[in-house]
Scaffold this active site. Structure first.
Site, short mmCIF file in Angstrom:
data_model
loop_
_atom_site.label_atom_id
_atom_site.label_comp_id
_atom_site.label_asym_id
_atom_site.label_seq_id
_atom_site.Cartn_x
_atom_site.Cartn_y
_atom_site.Cartn_z
N ARG A 1 29.81 24.49 -5.92
CA ARG A 1 28.44 24.90 -6.25
C ARG A 1 28.34 25.24 -7.73
NH1 ARG A 1 23.69 27.39 -4.22
NH2 ARG A 1 23.22 29.48 -5.00
N TYR B 1 25.45 33.07 -13.16
CA TYR B 1 26.21 32.21 -12.28
C TYR B 1 26.63 30.91 -12.96
CZ TYR B 1 26.95 29.54 -7.94
OH TYR B 1 27.46 28.77 -6.93
N HIS C 1 18.11 30.61 -6.24
CA HIS C 1 18.22 31.98 -6.74
C HIS C 1 16.85 32.63 -6.82
CE1 HIS C 1 22.31 31.09 -8.84
NE2 HIS C 1 22.46 31.51 -7.61
N HIS D 1 32.29 27.53 -3.15
CA HIS D 1 31.57 28.18 -4.24
C HIS D 1 31.92 27.55 -5.58
CE1 HIS D 1 29.02 31.30 -5.76
NE2 HIS D 1 29.94 31.79 -6.56
N ARG E 1 24.87 26.35 -0.78
CA ARG E 1 25.85 27.29 -0.25
C ARG E 1 26.50 26.70 1.00
NH1 ARG E 1 21.09 30.14 -1.43
NH2 ARG E 1 21.30 31.71 -3.08
#
Length: 331
Positions: free
Chosen positions: A279, A311, A302, A276, A182
């Protein structure tokens, strides 16, 4: 017609006009979120803002410049029940907020009402019965592998000039894509959390949970070049941060978002607009390369596998290939 924009509300003005008991309760709740739940400043601010909005609705206070103040001696939670919660959420919906925002705010309020009930401020928890629309999951744009290669090639061209900021930006892009961390985790890295000999970084993620994330040779080269040639040109005093801004302080996430967006614009057809997206690209390419969901879950930090499943996405071609290779009735 384009969708209407939500009406902006001045939460600080609402907070100022709440009864003293309500503002004291919000402050105590913020301390609970910071000290006991160890949430980030951004999350605490968001949760507290939702609570202020709810209490403003309960006490008839809004953020208008000439809005009324609540009675200073009014009780903080008098009249708070499921009917009030539903009416507040309906007002949020009528103001034009998205399903995702409504879902988040409902969850924040449920967390608050559960806490006040545990503290003895309410006999029952009205938030336990509050339902909200499920958010629509939208996946960020993802780079194709060849686009990721082009992004790094273009960034590396700038770094070759040995400008400190260009070296930093290239190292940031390489490390974001190599690790899938992140943006807050990247900006929070210190020098001693990078182990070049093992090619891993030690990341402090959500809930102050530490995990170890590997990176490859291109990221190692980029980060080494930044640390040895770029960082000494920008550092001021004794700053432990790995990545620095132009004033020598720890790099701000907003700067990272801007540099990723600008870099992505150099790649034709890129759908990535921020960190993001890198990622998500890293996770997608890991899966397409054969990594299993559990491993990707651990790399991304996670808490549940369900989050990783939402995701990331796996191409239909790979799923079909797995089916053809493993199912006894595939052929």
């Amino acid at each position: 017609m384009p969708p209407s924009q939500p009406r902006r509300v001045d939460l600080s003005r609402i907070r100022e006009r709440l009864p003293r008991a309500a503002t004291d309760l919000v402050e105590e709740y913020e301390r609970h979120l910071k000290l006991e739940r160890n949430l980030s400043e951004h999350t605490v601010r968001a949760y507290a803002g939702d609570v202020v909005s709810l209490l403003g609705f309960l006490h008839g206070v809004d953020g208008a410049a000439d809005g009324a103040c609540a009675a200073p001696d009014a009780a903080a939670l008098d009249g708070l029940d499921i009917g009030v919660l539903r009416a507040w959420l309906a007002g949020q919906r009528a103001s034009g907020h998205s399903r995702t925002t409504l879902s988040r705010r409902a969850a924040a309020v449920r967390t608050f009402t559960a806490w006040v009930q545990r503290q003895g401020f309410l006999d029952t928890d009205p938030g336990a019965r509050l339902a909200a629309p499920r958010p629509r999951r939208t996946l960020p744009g993802v780079l194709r592998p060849e686009q990721a290669t082009e992004l790094m090639r273009h960034s590396g061209t700038g770094a070759a000039e040995r400008d400190p900021v260009a070296l930093r930006d290239h190292a940031v892009l390489e490390l974001l894509y190599a690790t899938g961390v992140r943006v807050s985790e990247l900006c929070g890295l210190d020098l001693d959390e990078v182990e070049f000999d093992r090619r891993v970084i030690r990341v402090i993620g959500k809930g102050d949970k530490e995990r170890v994330v590997p990176f490859g040779v291109p990221a190692e080269r980029a980060v080494r070049a930044w640390v040895e040639q770029g960082r000494p040109e920008l550092v001021r005093d004794e700053v432990s941060a790995l990545f620095l801004g132009v004033r020598g302080r720890r790099l701000d996430p907003r700067t990272v978002r801007r540099l990723v967006r600008d870099a992505a614009e150099t790649v034709p057809g890129s759908a990535v607009t921020g960190p993001h997206g890198l990622r998500h690209s890293a996770a997608t390419h890991l899966l397409e390369g054969g990594a299993d969901l559990r491993s990707v879950q651990e790399l991304l930090g996670h808490a549940t596998l369900a989050t990783t499943q939402l995701y990331t996405h796996v191409t239909v071609e790979r799923l079909k290939a797995i089916h053809d290779r493993t199912h006894p009735r595939a052929r």
